[in-house]
Design a protein around this motif. Sequence first.
Motif, PDB file in Angstrom:
ATOM      1  N   PHE A  72       1.137  -1.665  -0.116  1.00 40.02           N
ATOM      2  CA  PHE A  72      -0.047   0.020   0.036  1.00 40.02           C
ATOM      3  C   PHE A  72       1.024   1.860  -0.203  1.00 40.02           C
ATOM      4  CE2 PHE A  72      -2.807  -2.913   2.272  1.00 40.02           C
ATOM      5  CZ  PHE A  72      -3.774  -3.526   1.791  1.00 40.02           C
ATOM      6  N   GLN A  73       1.646   1.289  -0.560  1.00 41.14           N
ATOM      7  CA  GLN A  73       2.982   2.389  -0.003  1.00 41.14           C
ATOM      8  C   GLN A  73       2.217   3.681  -1.691  1.00 41.14           C
ATOM      9  OE1 GLN A  73       5.237   2.883   1.395  1.00 41.14           O
ATOM     10  NE2 GLN A  73       5.424   5.120   0.222  1.00 41.14           N
ATOM     11  N   TYR A  74       1.866   3.102  -2.451  1.00 45.12           N
ATOM     12  CA  TYR A  74       1.341   3.697  -3.425  1.00 45.12           C
ATOM     13  C   TYR A  74       0.404   4.659  -2.489  1.00 45.12           C
ATOM     14  CZ  TYR A  74      -1.088   4.493  -7.880  1.00 45.12           C
ATOM     15  OH  TYR A  74      -1.191   5.137  -9.120  1.00 45.12           O
ATOM     16  N   LEU A  75      -0.806   4.133  -1.794  1.00 49.91           N
ATOM     17  CA  LEU A  75      -1.977   4.812  -1.169  1.00 49.91           C
ATOM     18  C   LEU A  75      -1.230   6.135  -0.455  1.00 49.91           C
ATOM     19  CD1 LEU A  75      -3.929   1.664   0.029  1.00 49.91           C
ATOM     20  CD2 LEU A  75      -4.407   4.038  -1.236  1.00 49.91           C
ATOM     21  N   GLN A  76       0.198   5.839   0.288  1.00 54.21           N
ATOM     22  CA  GLN A  76       1.030   6.718   0.468  1.00 54.21           C
ATOM     23  C   GLN A  76       1.205   8.172  -0.503  1.00 54.21           C
ATOM     24  OE1 GLN A  76       1.558   7.675   3.602  1.00 54.21           O
ATOM     25  NE2 GLN A  76       0.907   5.752   5.052  1.00 54.21           N
ATOM     26  N   ASN A  77       2.020   7.787  -1.248  1.00 49.05           N
ATOM     27  CA  ASN A  77       1.629   8.481  -1.978  1.00 49.05           C
ATOM     28  C   ASN A  77       1.173   9.721  -2.822  1.00 49.05           C
ATOM     29  OD1 ASN A  77       4.780   7.298  -2.528  1.00 49.05           O
ATOM     30  ND2 ASN A  77       4.404   6.028  -3.472  1.00 49.05           N
ATOM     31  N   LEU A  78      -0.164   8.460  -2.714  1.00 49.81           N
ATOM     32  CA  LEU A  78      -1.420   8.991  -3.372  1.00 49.81           C
ATOM     33  C   LEU A  78      -1.774  10.408  -2.415  1.00 49.81           C
ATOM     34  CD1 LEU A  78      -3.794   7.304  -4.892  1.00 49.81           C
ATOM     35  CD2 LEU A  78      -2.235   8.634  -6.102  1.00 49.81           C
ATOM     36  N   ALA A  79      -1.434  10.182  -1.264  1.00 50.15           N
ATOM     37  CA  ALA A  79      -1.778  11.358  -0.081  1.00 50.15           C
ATOM     38  C   ALA A  79      -1.656  12.980   0.136  1.00 50.15           C
ATOM     39  CB  ALA A  79      -1.327  10.214   1.703  1.00 50.15           C
ATOM     40  N   ALA A  80       0.144  12.099  -1.094  1.00 52.92           N
ATOM     41  CA  ALA A  80       0.424  14.154  -0.554  1.00 52.92           C
ATOM     42  C   ALA A  80      -0.172  14.605  -2.302  1.00 52.92           C
ATOM     43  CB  ALA A  80       1.840  13.276  -0.597  1.00 52.92           C
ATOM     44  N   ARG A  81      -0.881  14.145  -3.133  1.00 50.97           N
ATOM     45  CA  ARG A  81      -1.916  14.846  -3.741  1.00 50.97           C
ATOM     46  C   ARG A  81      -3.018  15.639  -3.318  1.00 50.97           C
ATOM     47  NH1 ARG A  81      -0.888  11.811  -8.677  1.00 50.97           N
ATOM     48  NH2 ARG A  81      -2.476  13.013  -9.349  1.00 50.97           N
ATOM     49  N   GLU A  82      -2.805  16.520  -3.896  1.00 51.67           N
ATOM     50  CA  GLU A  82      -3.641  17.705  -4.092  1.00 51.67           C
ATOM     51  C   GLU A  82      -4.219  18.536  -5.150  1.00 51.67           C
ATOM     52  OE1 GLU A  82      -1.378  20.472  -0.217  1.00 51.67           O
ATOM     53  OE2 GLU A  82      -1.547  21.120  -2.064  1.00 51.67           O
ATOM     54  N   PHE A  83      -5.695  19.291  -4.720  1.00 53.36           N
ATOM     55  CA  PHE A  83      -6.582  19.360  -6.078  1.00 53.36           C
ATOM     56  C   PHE A  83      -6.627  21.058  -5.328  1.00 53.36           C
ATOM     57  CE2 PHE A  83      -9.462  17.622  -3.255  1.00 53.36           C
ATOM     58  CZ  PHE A  83     -10.561  18.327  -3.684  1.00 53.36           C
ATOM     59  N   GLU A  84      -7.330  21.864  -6.235  1.00 52.15           N
ATOM     60  CA  GLU A  84      -8.399  23.107  -5.655  1.00 52.15           C
ATOM     61  C   GLU A  84      -9.821  22.337  -5.881  1.00 52.15           C
ATOM     62  OE1 GLU A  84      -6.688  26.487  -7.388  1.00 52.15           O
ATOM     63  OE2 GLU A  84      -5.352  25.799  -6.885  1.00 52.15           O
ATOM     64  N   ASP A  85     -10.400  23.009  -4.953  1.00 52.38           N
ATOM     65  CA  ASP A  85     -12.221  22.996  -4.503  1.00 52.38           C
ATOM     66  C   ASP A  85     -12.475  23.639  -5.145  1.00 52.38           C
ATOM     67  OD1 ASP A  85     -11.583  25.176  -3.003  1.00 52.38           O
ATOM     68  OD2 ASP A  85     -12.478  23.764  -1.114  1.00 52.38           O
ATOM     69  N   ILE A  86     -13.879  23.699  -5.579  1.00 51.39           N
ATOM     70  CA  ILE A  86     -14.231  24.939  -6.063  1.00 51.39           C
ATOM     71  C   ILE A  86     -14.304  26.434  -5.532  1.00 51.39           C
ATOM     72  CG2 ILE A  86     -16.480  24.981  -4.397  1.00 51.39           C
ATOM     73  CD1 ILE A  86     -18.297  25.201  -7.306  1.00 51.39           C
ATOM     74  N   ARG A  87     -13.937  26.394  -4.379  1.00 56.86           N
ATOM     75  CA  ARG A  87     -13.362  27.223  -3.634  1.00 56.86           C
ATOM     76  C   ARG A  87     -11.770  27.930  -4.154  1.00 56.86           C
ATOM     77  NH1 ARG A  87     -16.153  25.074  -0.072  1.00 56.86           N
ATOM     78  NH2 ARG A  87     -15.120  24.691   1.042  1.00 56.86           N
ATOM     79  N   GLY A  88     -11.111  27.137  -4.679  1.00 57.88           N
ATOM     80  CA  GLY A  88      -9.447  27.244  -4.960  1.00 57.88           C
ATOM     81  C   GLY A  88      -8.991  27.034  -3.916  1.00 57.88           C
ATOM     82  N   ALA A  89      -9.800  26.691  -2.395  1.00 60.45           N
ATOM     83  CA  ALA A  89      -9.046  25.724  -1.334  1.00 60.45           C
ATOM     84  C   ALA A  89      -7.877  24.730  -1.878  1.00 60.45           C
ATOM     85  CB  ALA A  89      -9.322  26.147  -0.403  1.00 60.45           C
ATOM     86  N   ARG A 120      -6.544  20.867  -0.822  1.00 62.33           N
ATOM     87  CA  ARG A 120      -7.284  19.508  -0.537  1.00 62.33           C
ATOM     88  C   ARG A 120      -6.440  18.518  -1.435  1.00 62.33           C
ATOM     89  NH1 ARG A 120     -13.838  19.126  -0.776  1.00 62.33           N
ATOM     90  NH2 ARG A 120     -12.612  17.595   0.958  1.00 62.33           N
ATOM     91  N   LEU A 121      -6.563  17.278  -0.055  1.00 68.14           N
ATOM     92  CA  LEU A 121      -6.262  16.786  -0.114  1.00 68.14           C
ATOM     93  C   LEU A 121      -7.353  15.020  -1.268  1.00 68.14           C
ATOM     94  CD1 LEU A 121      -3.877  15.643   3.077  1.00 68.14           C
ATOM     95  CD2 LEU A 121      -2.751  16.442   0.891  1.00 68.14           C
ATOM     96  N   LEU A 122      -6.403  14.629  -2.146  1.00 71.09           N
ATOM     97  CA  LEU A 122      -6.672  14.025  -2.817  1.00 71.09           C
ATOM     98  C   LEU A 122      -7.827  12.872  -1.412  1.00 71.09           C
ATOM     99  CD1 LEU A 122      -5.578  13.393  -6.688  1.00 71.09           C
ATOM    100  CD2 LEU A 122      -7.672  13.880  -6.085  1.00 71.09           C
ATOM    101  N   ILE A 123      -6.759  12.087  -0.581  1.00 71.92           N
ATOM    102  CA  ILE A 123      -7.038  11.306   0.256  1.00 71.92           C
ATOM    103  C   ILE A 123      -6.660  11.600   1.459  1.00 71.92           C
ATOM    104  CG2 ILE A 123      -7.029   8.677   0.690  1.00 71.92           C
ATOM    105  CD1 ILE A 123      -6.211   8.262  -1.870  1.00 71.92           C
ATOM    106  N   ASP A 124      -7.020  11.348   2.937  1.00 66.01           N
ATOM    107  CA  ASP A 124      -6.311  12.157   3.537  1.00 66.01           C
ATOM    108  C   ASP A 124      -5.519  11.027   4.407  1.00 66.01           C
ATOM    109  OD1 ASP A 124      -8.496  10.179   5.933  1.00 66.01           O
ATOM    110  OD2 ASP A 124      -9.701  12.322   5.298  1.00 66.01           O
ATOM    111  N   GLN A 125      -5.117  11.586   5.509  1.00 65.13           N
ATOM    112  CA  GLN A 125      -4.284  10.484   6.167  1.00 65.13           C
ATOM    113  C   GLN A 125      -5.238   9.011   7.243  1.00 65.13           C
ATOM    114  OE1 GLN A 125      -0.898   8.719   6.707  1.00 65.13           O
ATOM    115  NE2 GLN A 125      -0.416  10.989   4.796  1.00 65.13           N
ATOM    116  N   GLU A 126      -6.690   9.584   7.201  1.00 62.94           N
ATOM    117  CA  GLU A 126      -7.342   8.883   8.163  1.00 62.94           C
ATOM    118  C   GLU A 126      -7.562   7.718   7.236  1.00 62.94           C
ATOM    119  OE1 GLU A 126     -10.136   6.822  10.470  1.00 62.94           O
ATOM    120  OE2 GLU A 126      -8.241   7.734  11.062  1.00 62.94           O
ATOM    121  N   GLU A 127      -8.575   8.509   5.975  1.00 57.18           N
ATOM    122  CA  GLU A 127      -8.549   7.016   4.571  1.00 57.18           C
ATOM    123  C   GLU A 127      -7.427   6.583   4.430  1.00 57.18           C
ATOM    124  OE1 GLU A 127     -11.593  10.804   3.249  1.00 57.18           O
ATOM    125  OE2 GLU A 127      -9.871  10.510   2.258  1.00 57.18           O
ATOM    126  N   VAL A 128      -6.311   7.089   4.047  1.00 54.53           N
ATOM    127  CA  VAL A 128      -5.203   6.008   3.514  1.00 54.53           C
ATOM    128  C   VAL A 128      -5.220   4.754   5.023  1.00 54.53           C
ATOM    129  CG1 VAL A 128      -2.807   5.975   3.874  1.00 54.53           C
ATOM    130  CG2 VAL A 128      -3.873   7.968   2.598  1.00 54.53           C
TER     131      VAL A 128
END
Length: 236
Positions: A76-93, A95-103
Amino acid sequence: MQLETIRGRFVFSMKAVEAEGHRRKLDYVLQYGRDGFEAFAARVDVEVSEEMGRLQKDFAFVAQSNEPTVLPEGEFQYLQNLAAREFEDIRGAKRLLIDQEEVRILSIRKGNLDATERSEIESHVTHTYNFLQKIPWTKDLVGVPNIAYAHHEKLNGRGYPRKLTAAEIPLQSRMMTVSDIYDALTASDRPYKRAVPTERALDILKMEMSDGLLDASLVNLFIEAKVFERAGILRT
């Protein structure tokens, strides 16, 4: 695991990638006109397609990780890499694609329970044994408590609650283990996970057999004799 919530983030991210591609093309036309636009647009389309492909692949891995699995920890190392990925929400803030609790939940080796929750669930075997011990069994059924007590043990000593090894596990318990695993995987009335198709459940039994956890002769008999069909337990 709220998989649909995560799916929503990925869908939003993919739409944002598409929108960014359109914005880049528009900016080019406004700045340079039509000169060289086709070549530029083609490059943008390739970049958008590649990023969309990465996002689709990433979500497919997340969805797979959320399924019942017997894969060893460390996959599941792949998941840890995904946990560092961000995106901008509709307000431009950001956010993480996957948070640590989900990982953490997705990285659990089996099911959706952490160590404390799993320990509590596993205690049901001892409670069952203690209850069965109080019943005045007839001579031919006197072994029922011990059979039930061992049905979550595994041949390599990694089962529970007593970590019994192969020589210590009664044949009846081994039979019960195979049936119980199949039932747990295919049951449609368990709120903590979705049922899996019969073919997938049988593959999981084979993997556990190959890992030395289940009695090979009993697993093969269960599959070859189609015991699950005789019991009316077949899922597609």
